[in-house]
Design a protein around this motif. Structure first.
Motif, PDB file in Angstrom:
ATOM      1  N   ASN A   1       0.801  -1.234   0.298  1.00 45.51           N
ATOM      2  CA  ASN A   1       0.103   0.203   0.128  1.00 45.51           C
ATOM      3  C   ASN A   1       0.769   1.421  -0.672  1.00 45.51           C
ATOM      4  O   ASN A   1       0.639   2.172   1.147  1.00 45.51           O
ATOM      5  CB  ASN A   1      -0.823   0.096   1.178  1.00 45.51           C
ATOM      6  CG  ASN A   1      -0.077  -0.744   2.146  1.00 45.51           C
ATOM      7  OD1 ASN A   1       0.783  -0.613   2.651  1.00 45.51           O
ATOM      8  ND2 ASN A   1      -0.616  -0.343   3.524  1.00 45.51           N
TER       9      ASN A   1
ATOM     10  N   TYR B   1      -3.593  -8.820   0.707  1.00 43.16           N
ATOM     11  CA  TYR B   1      -3.868  -7.449   0.559  1.00 43.16           C
ATOM     12  C   TYR B   1      -4.728  -7.523  -1.235  1.00 43.16           C
ATOM     13  O   TYR B   1      -4.920  -6.769  -1.539  1.00 43.16           O
ATOM     14  CB  TYR B   1      -2.629  -6.256   0.508  1.00 43.16           C
ATOM     15  CG  TYR B   1      -2.927  -5.053   0.169  1.00 43.16           C
ATOM     16  CD1 TYR B   1      -3.264  -4.364   0.743  1.00 43.16           C
ATOM     17  CD2 TYR B   1      -2.193  -5.002  -1.540  1.00 43.16           C
ATOM     18  CE1 TYR B   1      -3.286  -3.027   0.490  1.00 43.16           C
ATOM     19  CE2 TYR B   1      -1.982  -3.767  -1.483  1.00 43.16           C
ATOM     20  CZ  TYR B   1      -3.363  -2.511  -0.794  1.00 43.16           C
ATOM     21  OH  TYR B   1      -2.692  -1.159  -1.449  1.00 43.16           O
ATOM     22  N   GLU B   2      -3.867  -7.871  -1.882  1.00 40.23           N
ATOM     23  CA  GLU B   2      -4.275  -8.602  -3.102  1.00 40.23           C
ATOM     24  C   GLU B   2      -5.757  -8.606  -3.961  1.00 40.23           C
ATOM     25  O   GLU B   2      -7.128  -7.683  -4.109  1.00 40.23           O
ATOM     26  CB  GLU B   2      -3.844  -9.729  -4.454  1.00 40.23           C
ATOM     27  CG  GLU B   2      -2.139  -8.403  -4.445  1.00 40.23           C
ATOM     28  CD  GLU B   2      -1.449  -9.672  -5.502  1.00 40.23           C
ATOM     29  OE1 GLU B   2      -1.908 -10.784  -5.387  1.00 40.23           O
ATOM     30  OE2 GLU B   2      -0.171  -9.039  -5.357  1.00 40.23           O
TER      31      GLU B   2
ATOM     32  N   ASP C   1      -8.134  -8.259  -0.989  1.00 41.50           N
ATOM     33  CA  ASP C   1      -8.634  -7.368  -0.728  1.00 41.50           C
ATOM     34  C   ASP C   1      -8.514  -6.118  -1.515  1.00 41.50           C
ATOM     35  O   ASP C   1      -9.811  -5.868  -2.161  1.00 41.50           O
ATOM     36  CB  ASP C   1      -8.257  -6.694   0.852  1.00 41.50           C
ATOM     37  CG  ASP C   1      -8.443  -7.042   2.032  1.00 41.50           C
ATOM     38  OD1 ASP C   1      -9.795  -8.170   1.709  1.00 41.50           O
ATOM     39  OD2 ASP C   1      -7.650  -7.417   2.978  1.00 41.50           O
ATOM     40  N   LEU C   2      -7.605  -5.611  -2.149  1.00 46.61           N
ATOM     41  CA  LEU C   2      -8.055  -4.544  -3.328  1.00 46.61           C
ATOM     42  C   LEU C   2      -9.310  -5.201  -4.972  1.00 46.61           C
ATOM     43  O   LEU C   2     -10.084  -4.314  -5.167  1.00 46.61           O
ATOM     44  CB  LEU C   2      -6.112  -4.753  -3.701  1.00 46.61           C
ATOM     45  CG  LEU C   2      -6.032  -3.128  -4.566  1.00 46.61           C
ATOM     46  CD1 LEU C   2      -6.530  -2.159  -3.721  1.00 46.61           C
ATOM     47  CD2 LEU C   2      -4.823  -3.177  -4.957  1.00 46.61           C
ATOM     48  N   GLN C   3      -8.545  -6.446  -4.716  1.00 46.48           N
ATOM     49  CA  GLN C   3      -9.981  -6.564  -6.067  1.00 46.48           C
ATOM     50  C   GLN C   3     -11.586  -6.953  -4.748  1.00 46.48           C
ATOM     51  O   GLN C   3     -12.020  -6.857  -5.800  1.00 46.48           O
ATOM     52  CB  GLN C   3      -9.236  -7.940  -6.664  1.00 46.48           C
ATOM     53  CG  GLN C   3      -8.612  -8.162  -7.496  1.00 46.48           C
ATOM     54  CD  GLN C   3      -7.481  -9.401  -7.254  1.00 46.48           C
ATOM     55  OE1 GLN C   3      -7.955 -10.160  -6.928  1.00 46.48           O
ATOM     56  NE2 GLN C   3      -6.000  -9.101  -7.989  1.00 46.48           N
TER      57      GLN C   3
ATOM     58  N   LYS D   1     -13.267  -4.822  -3.340  1.00 49.20           N
ATOM     59  CA  LYS D   1     -13.474  -3.913  -2.281  1.00 49.20           C
ATOM     60  C   LYS D   1     -14.813  -2.979  -2.433  1.00 49.20           C
ATOM     61  O   LYS D   1     -14.982  -3.554  -3.836  1.00 49.20           O
ATOM     62  CB  LYS D   1     -12.413  -2.113  -2.079  1.00 49.20           C
ATOM     63  CG  LYS D   1     -12.118  -1.935  -3.909  1.00 49.20           C
ATOM     64  CD  LYS D   1     -11.279  -0.483  -3.173  1.00 49.20           C
ATOM     65  CE  LYS D   1     -10.250   0.040  -4.846  1.00 49.20           C
ATOM     66  NZ  LYS D   1      -9.523   0.721  -3.668  1.00 49.20           N
TER      67      LYS D   1
ATOM     68  N   LEU E   1      -6.297  -0.313   3.256  1.00 48.86           N
ATOM     69  CA  LEU E   1      -6.765  -0.431   1.938  1.00 48.86           C
ATOM     70  C   LEU E   1      -6.355   1.071   2.528  1.00 48.86           C
ATOM     71  O   LEU E   1      -7.313   1.200   3.263  1.00 48.86           O
ATOM     72  CB  LEU E   1      -8.202  -0.708   1.560  1.00 48.86           C
ATOM     73  CG  LEU E   1      -8.419  -1.993   0.932  1.00 48.86           C
ATOM     74  CD1 LEU E   1      -9.888  -2.629   0.626  1.00 48.86           C
ATOM     75  CD2 LEU E   1      -7.368  -2.499   0.004  1.00 48.86           C
TER      76      LEU E   1
END
Length: 793
Positions: A112, A502-503, A505-507, A509, A537
């Motif tokens: 991030n 994290y990836e 969560d990013l996809q 959100k 995020l």
């Protein structure tokens, strides 16, 4: 007037020297404890089995020559004159070098990352056109290949694991070598049954006292090490004068060649014992942040280095006249019998001080690894309110104690412990040499040929010693290798799964429109209080919040999405830590707060964090209302902060200075009537509350006055501002709930067998058996709401 200036300048210079001398004295106890006790076991490890002494003294003089030149080239030339200059805002160590490289080349795997992070005062990165030379080509190659990013991270993790291994082995070999002096006053049977229990007892006491913190007993560290250095210097001088004044001839490198020519393979293998003379050299760089470059340089060059050379020369002088003792070498043999007991006591105290320093360093580097998402979550206790960075990690402390005692009981001799410790030390030094070579190219922007010469010269020396340690794999060197492989696997699996989460969560959100659509028409109620939603995020609505609302159709009147992130700097100043912005319109009462920590920062307790967060929110509300209803309302679109767009795009650094009235100062270019432009180079020169933008060498600030505006700011604006601040206060009084995701990660179908094993078994086993995020974030159980999440990565 000139005389007054000279007088003031002279006084300031004297005060500076006094401070440097004081820091140099204090560094003795923290930095040089491990290095100063190496005379206890170097000769004993070197002459264990590999070489035999002869009447010509070629072996002992050759070993002394190797010790002298190793101490001169590695700690003095490499560390004191080169590596110590590769500091990160005054901080040193493996992560400092990695941080510098990540800031000057896009090789970081931290997910991030934001452009706004480059505006931190500790970032210290000036953007300038780079010449198209070999340095820029090296940078382009590093940035282009993702595999090189991973290789660099694994190299850093390997160095970190070897430091942890050193933290396990150094206390064992130091205390054991010091206590072994008892054998001269005991029979063989008594010595066999006394030394091991006494060593284990001292180690248990040492680790049991860790939770009090170094500062409780730190005041006596420097006097102990100073006394020890004076003691070994005096003993060295006595032995040189009394036994062999001609021992200084062995300082010639000619004796190294004679030694290798005569001993051949045995001499090469004995280098594994000689290298122990530089154990603790890495501490000069790792502990740089606690002192200063000048202080560490002064202490080593003028005190530690001469004292160690005299100690080794004195032992060599004694052994050159006592050939019959060469296979029963012990430091205490060269100590006159009349002072043997006082020296034994001082040696034990010095070994405890040296062990304490490496244990504290182990805690620190594990905390840094955890902050960068490379180590399972552990509980970090800050042991001092006054001294920053003094920490204690209970789980690591007791694991180190058990392993340290196991090593002592299992090996039972200096030779095996020395082989293990030597390999760990040389591995750390090799990693430092490789990373410093990259710093020379990327950060100092020197020609790559200089970095290659540095790498070739010092790397070849360290590889020679490393190979001598590696060949003793079955004689103790297997331990740090096994430990490093185990720890690197754990750290890499944890880091890999963290990136994949994290990836995911990013996809997954949720859009801002979804949040704004929630309301009574959908059966969603808003309850009193503050809801703090933790997420990784930096933008968007996390999936765990949408799952929370789906299962429990209600959320708090005041909502704060908090992202606690690490940035590649050692420290983040408190006034630059909080990035605050709105999520949606002001009436929605939703905010985003990004809390930034450096890799050496210690996180706040939840009580202080909660109150600090509320204060920063209040300051941001005042700032935002003055900004929205004032004249200036512009964001540079190229910077990613857009005016008139979603307020998700605009974040502000909120410092300690609150805004209670008057127009805000904006660090943006605007075209407004009756405006005045003033240039400034740093964000602190105007205000502590600024709108974030990417780094520029020259910034512009505008004080704008709208000639059409009324003198009265307007009672409506004041009423709306007061209402929002009142809502914040009421919500605070109603209580705060902390919403955290309780994750379960599994590999998606079609993944390789290795990935399924690493994620489904490795990561989930670590997650179940390490501290939960609520413990790390210090969230009180009564205020915790956990949301179950399944990550398919």
């Amino acid at each position: 007037m000139g005389l007054d200036y000279e007088k003031c300048w002279g006084t300031s210079k004297r005060d500076s020297w006094k401070t440097t001398l004081l820091l140099a004295y204090q560094s003795l106890g923290v930095v040089y404890g491990d290095l100063s006790i190496s005379p206890l076991y170097v000769y004993k490890s070197t002459f264990a089995e590999d070489i035999h002494h002869s009447e010509t003294n070629e072996e002992i003089f050759g070993v002394l020559s190797f010790v002298f030149w190793t101490l001169t080239l590695v700690p003095l030339f490499k560390y004191v004159f080169i590596v110590l200059r590769a500091d990160d805002n005054g901080e040193g160590g493996t992560f400092a070098l990695y941080s510098l490289i990540c800031r000057h080349a896009k090789v970081s795997l931290l997910p991030n990352r934001q452009v706004a992070d480059e505006a931190l005062s500790t970032y210290k990165f000036e953007r300038h056109p780079e010449p198209k030379n070999n340095s820029s080509r090296v940078k382009l190659v590093l940035e282009k290949h993702k595999s090189l990013h991973t290789a660099l991270l694994i190299l850093v993790l390997l160095g970190t694991c070897m430091v942890i291994g050193d933290g396990l082995l150094t206390p064992a070999i130091s205390v054991f070598s010091a206590v072994s002096g008892l054998e001269l006053s005991m029979s063989k049977d008594q010595h066999q049954y006394a030394v091991i229990p006494i060593t284990c007892f001292i180690l248990v006491c040492l680790f049991a006292l860790q939770h009090f913190g170094t500062h409780r007993v730190g005041f006596c560290f420097a006097p102990v090490v100073l006394t020890w250095l004076i003691c070994i210097s005096a003993l060295g001088l006595y032995n040189i004068i009394h036994w062999n004044p001609q021992v200084y001839q062995a300082l010639s490198p000619y004796y190294m060649l004679k030694f290798l020519k005569k001993t051949r393979k045995g001499g090469w293998m004995s280098l594994g014992g000689i290298l122990l003379c530089i154990t603790g050299s890495e501490a000069m760089f790792a502990d740089l942040g606690h002192f200063s470059y000048a202080a560490i340089q002064m202490a080593f060059t003028f005190l530690v280095y001469p004292a160690l050379i005299l100690a080794y020369m004195g032992q060599a002088a004694y052994l050159s006249k006592h050939h019959h003792t060469i296979h029963d070498i012990d430091f205490y043999i060269s100590v006159p019998e009349s002072v043997r007991w006082p020296v034994l006591v001082i040696a034990i105290l010095a070994s405890v001080v040296g062990s304490q320093a490496i244990i504290s360093g182990t805690f620190s580097i594990i905390n840094q690894s955890q902050s960068l998402g490379c180590f399972p979550r552990v509980k970090v206790v800050h042991t001092s309110d006054k001294i920053h960075g003094q920490i204690y990690i209970p789980e690591i402390n007791w694991m180190l104690m058990i392993l340290c005692i196991a090593v002592t009981i299992g090996f039972r001799d200096t030779k095996h412990m020395g082989n293990a410790s030597g390999l760990a030390v040389m591995a750390v030094m090799l990693v430092t040499t490789c990373l410093t070579s990259l710093v020379i190219i990327l950060c100092w922007q020197k020609p790559p040929i200089l970095a290659f010469i540095f790498l070739l010269f010092f790397g070849s020396i360290e590889l020679l010693y490393f190979s001598a340690s590696l060949v003793k794999f079955l004689e103790g060197a297997w331990l740090p290798i096994l430990l490093a492989l185990f720890l690197v696997t754990i750290m890499f699996v944890w880091h890999y799964a963290t990136i994949k989460k994290y990836e995911y969560d990013l996809q997954n959100k949720v859009s801002l429109e979804w949040l704004l659509a929630l309301g009574p028409s959908l059966g969603i109620a808003r309850v009193p209080g503050i809801g703090i939603v933790f997420t990784d995020l930096t933008s968007g609505i996390p999936a765990n919040f949408s799952r929370f609302v789906t299962n429990l159709p209600a959320f708090h009147r005041l909502l704060v999405f908090v992202c606690i992130k690490s940035v590649p700097v050692p420290f983040v100043p408190p006034d630059e830590r909080y990035l605050v912005g709105r999520v949606g319109p002001a009436a929605h009462r939703s905010y985003r707060c990004i809390v930034r920590y450096g890799y050496r920062d210690v996180h706040q307790d939840v009580d202080s964090f909660e109150s600090e967060l509320i204060n920063r929110l209040a300051d941001f509300i005042r700032y935002d209302w003055y900004k929205e209803h004032g004249i200036i309302d512009i964001c540079n679109e190229d910077d990613g902060y857009r005016s008139g767009a979603s307020s998700e795009c605009r974040l502000a650094v909120i410092g300690r200075v609150a805004i209670y009235g008057g127009p805000p100062f904006e660090t943006e270019e605007t075209v407004q009537p009756a405006s005045l432009s003033v240039g400034f180079s740093t964000v602190d020169s105007v205000t502590d509350i600024i709108e974030m933008e990417p780094l520029d060498v020259e910034r512009r600030v505008r004080f704008a006055i709208d000639t059409n505006s009324e003198a009265d700011p307007g009672s409506e604006m004041d009423a709306q501002l007061s209402e929002e601040l009142r809502d914040l206060h009421v919500a605070q009084q109603a209580g705060t709930a902390f919403i955290l995701g309780h994750s379960h990660v599994k590999a998606k179908q079609g993944s390789s067998l290795l990935k399924r094993f690493a994620i489904n078994f490795g990561y989930n086993f670590l997650r179940r058996n390490c501290r939960g995020p609520d413990v790390v974030l210090k969230v009180p159980p009564a205020s915790l709401l956990e949301v179950g999440m399944v990550y398919v990565v």
